[in-house]
Design a protein around this motif. Structure first.
Motif, PDB file in Angstrom:
ATOM      1  N   ARG A 158      22.529 -38.643  10.014  1.00  0.00           N
ATOM      2  CA  ARG A 158      22.373 -38.624   8.551  1.00  0.00           C
ATOM      3  C   ARG A 158      23.575 -39.294   7.926  1.00  0.00           C
ATOM      4  O   ARG A 158      24.712 -39.073   8.357  1.00  0.00           O
ATOM      5  CB  ARG A 158      22.276 -37.188   8.008  1.00  0.00           C
ATOM      6  N   GLU A 160      24.636 -40.275   3.837  1.00  0.00           N
ATOM      7  CA  GLU A 160      24.306 -40.377   2.423  1.00  0.00           C
ATOM      8  C   GLU A 160      25.584 -40.666   1.640  1.00  0.00           C
ATOM      9  O   GLU A 160      26.615 -40.027   1.859  1.00  0.00           O
ATOM     10  CB  GLU A 160      23.637 -39.089   1.933  1.00  0.00           C
ATOM     11  N   GLN A 195      13.628 -41.700   4.696  1.00  0.00           N
ATOM     12  CA  GLN A 195      13.270 -40.387   5.213  1.00  0.00           C
ATOM     13  C   GLN A 195      12.072 -40.536   6.131  1.00  0.00           C
ATOM     14  O   GLN A 195      11.183 -41.358   5.879  1.00  0.00           O
ATOM     15  CB  GLN A 195      12.898 -39.418   4.085  1.00  0.00           C
ATOM     16  N   ARG A 244      17.858 -39.799   7.957  1.00  0.00           N
ATOM     17  CA  ARG A 244      18.000 -39.794   6.504  1.00  0.00           C
ATOM     18  C   ARG A 244      19.215 -40.654   6.122  1.00  0.00           C
ATOM     19  O   ARG A 244      20.299 -40.447   6.653  1.00  0.00           O
ATOM     20  CB  ARG A 244      18.173 -38.376   5.966  1.00  0.00           C
TER      21      ARG A 244
END
Length: 395
Positions: A158, A160, A195, A244
């Protein structure tokens, strides 16, 4: 040895002059400030020359809308840096660079610009030219942070990246062209995040009930919404374990975020030509009237992955008090790699993918960007700071 000449289109603007100052500080290049207003360019050149105590800066008139003036200005230059709000003329600037054998770097976020540059990709490569697009802070840095995180994990799962931009707009000289560029960016806005194996539009509720991210003691927890950047597109292919990934942008102030931005987004889709100027004036007024301290610009990465089979979490924060400086510094950090040849390759490249991440971050830190890297050890509740001299987590 011949000194390289770099021309900055928009060299007397808020970002262009900072790029010029840093180039004079960090390199031995000759810097040419270019724009439609020769008097302003010459005045800025005199200011920079007096600061640097040298004669490595000059001025020339060049108008992105006038191909002949561009070609004259670019003759003899190694590279043109497009720091002006001229994305509508990206094709003309690119053509002038190709015609004069000049490399190219721009700081513009615009899908229209991509539409002008993409058809030239084979010609750029065939001519041996290096074109770098989407330079600056964002776009320009989010994928750099993800690539850096990818080097710290055996498997990245992940990643972000969120941003905060809080500027005292009332103190800045923002021209009509810059305000119109803001509104064009809204019209180009794509609300995508990766996603479940694909880039997907965020649900509409994400715009009205946005997620939040903790941006530390100064800004605290802020809401932010997905904003697709071209540099993020290929990251799932580079790191197949990613489930993600995305970039999330925070707001300016309540008036611009909840009233002006939705109105401008709708108006630019219904009346793209008629709405541009009035929406730009409203945006400019809202930024100046309603922005409040604390001021500063911050970019934060939150990443998860595996190191030797153990789950790890990484957070990397970059910040600067001046948003324009935070745009200029990554450009110059990338150019340092371009000038020594490590980041100069024929073709069309994104800044976030052409530069080596760790060197870029170190050079940015040296030029004034504050960096904080935290990597918790397994089982720890609090993360120790990594001051860039320690051994990577997977070594």
């Amino acid at each position: 040895m011949k000194t390289d000449t770099l021309l900055i289109l928009g060299g007397y603007g808020n970002t262009g002059r900072l790029i010029a100052r840093l180039l004079l500080q960090e390199t031995d290049c000759h810097v040419v400030l270019a724009g439609r207003d020769l008097a302003r360019a010459e005045a800025m050149a005199r200011t920079l020359a007096s600061e640097q105590g040298g004669e490595r800066v000059s001025a020339v008139r060049a108008d992105a809308a006038d191909p002949s003036s561009l070609r004259r200005a670019l003759e003899g230059c190694r590279l043109v840096i497009v720091a002006s709000s001229t994305s509508a003329y990206a094709g003309q600037v690119a053509r002038a660079a190709l015609d004069t054998g000049t490399d190219y770097l721009d700081l513009q976020f615009s899908w229209t610009k991509f539409g002008a540059l993409r058809p030239l990709e084979e010609e750029i490569r065939g001519a041996g030219r290096c074109f770098i697009t989407d330079g600056g802070f964002h776009p320009g840095l989010p994928a750099v942070l993800v690539r850096y995180a990818g080097s710290r994990f055996d498997h990245l799962t992940r990643a972000e990246v969120g941003s905060v931009i809080r500027i005292d707009w009332a103190r800045l000289d923002i021209g009509a062209a810059t305000a119109e560029e803001f509104v064009r960016e809204l019209a180009d806005y794509q609300v995508l995040e990766f996603q479940k194996g694909a880039w997907r539009p965020a649900p509409w509720k994400a715009m009205w009930m946005p997620r939040t991210m903790d941006f530390g003691p100064v800004f605290g927890r802020q809401y932010c919404v997905p904003m697709f950047l071209e540099e993020m597109r290929s990251l799932p292919e580079l790191y197949p374990g990613l489930w993600r990934v995305g970039f999330y942008v925070g707001g300016f102030n309540w008036f611009v975020d909840w009233l002006v931005s939705p109105l401008a987004w709708l108006a630019m889709r219904v009346w793209p030509r008629r709405a541009l100027r009035p929406m730009a004036r409203l945006m400019h007024w809202g930024l100046r009237r309603f922005s409040r301290p604390p001021y500063g610009t911050l970019l934060k990465l939150e990443a998860d992955g595996l190191v030797r089979g153990t789950a790890r979490h990484l957070e990397l924060t970059l910040s600067h008090a001046d948003g324009y400086a935070f745009t200029a510094i990554p450009v110059v950090a990338c150019l340092l790699q371009y000038l020594d040849g490590t980041a100069r390759r024929p073709g069309l490249w994104l800044q976030a993918h052409v530069a080596e991440p760790e060197r870029m971050l170190r050079d940015m830190e040296r030029m004034g960007v504050a960096l904080t890297l935290t990597e918790p050890l397994p089982g720890r509740e609090r993360a120790p700071e990594d001051h860039w001299g320690q051994t990577p987590a997977h070594s």
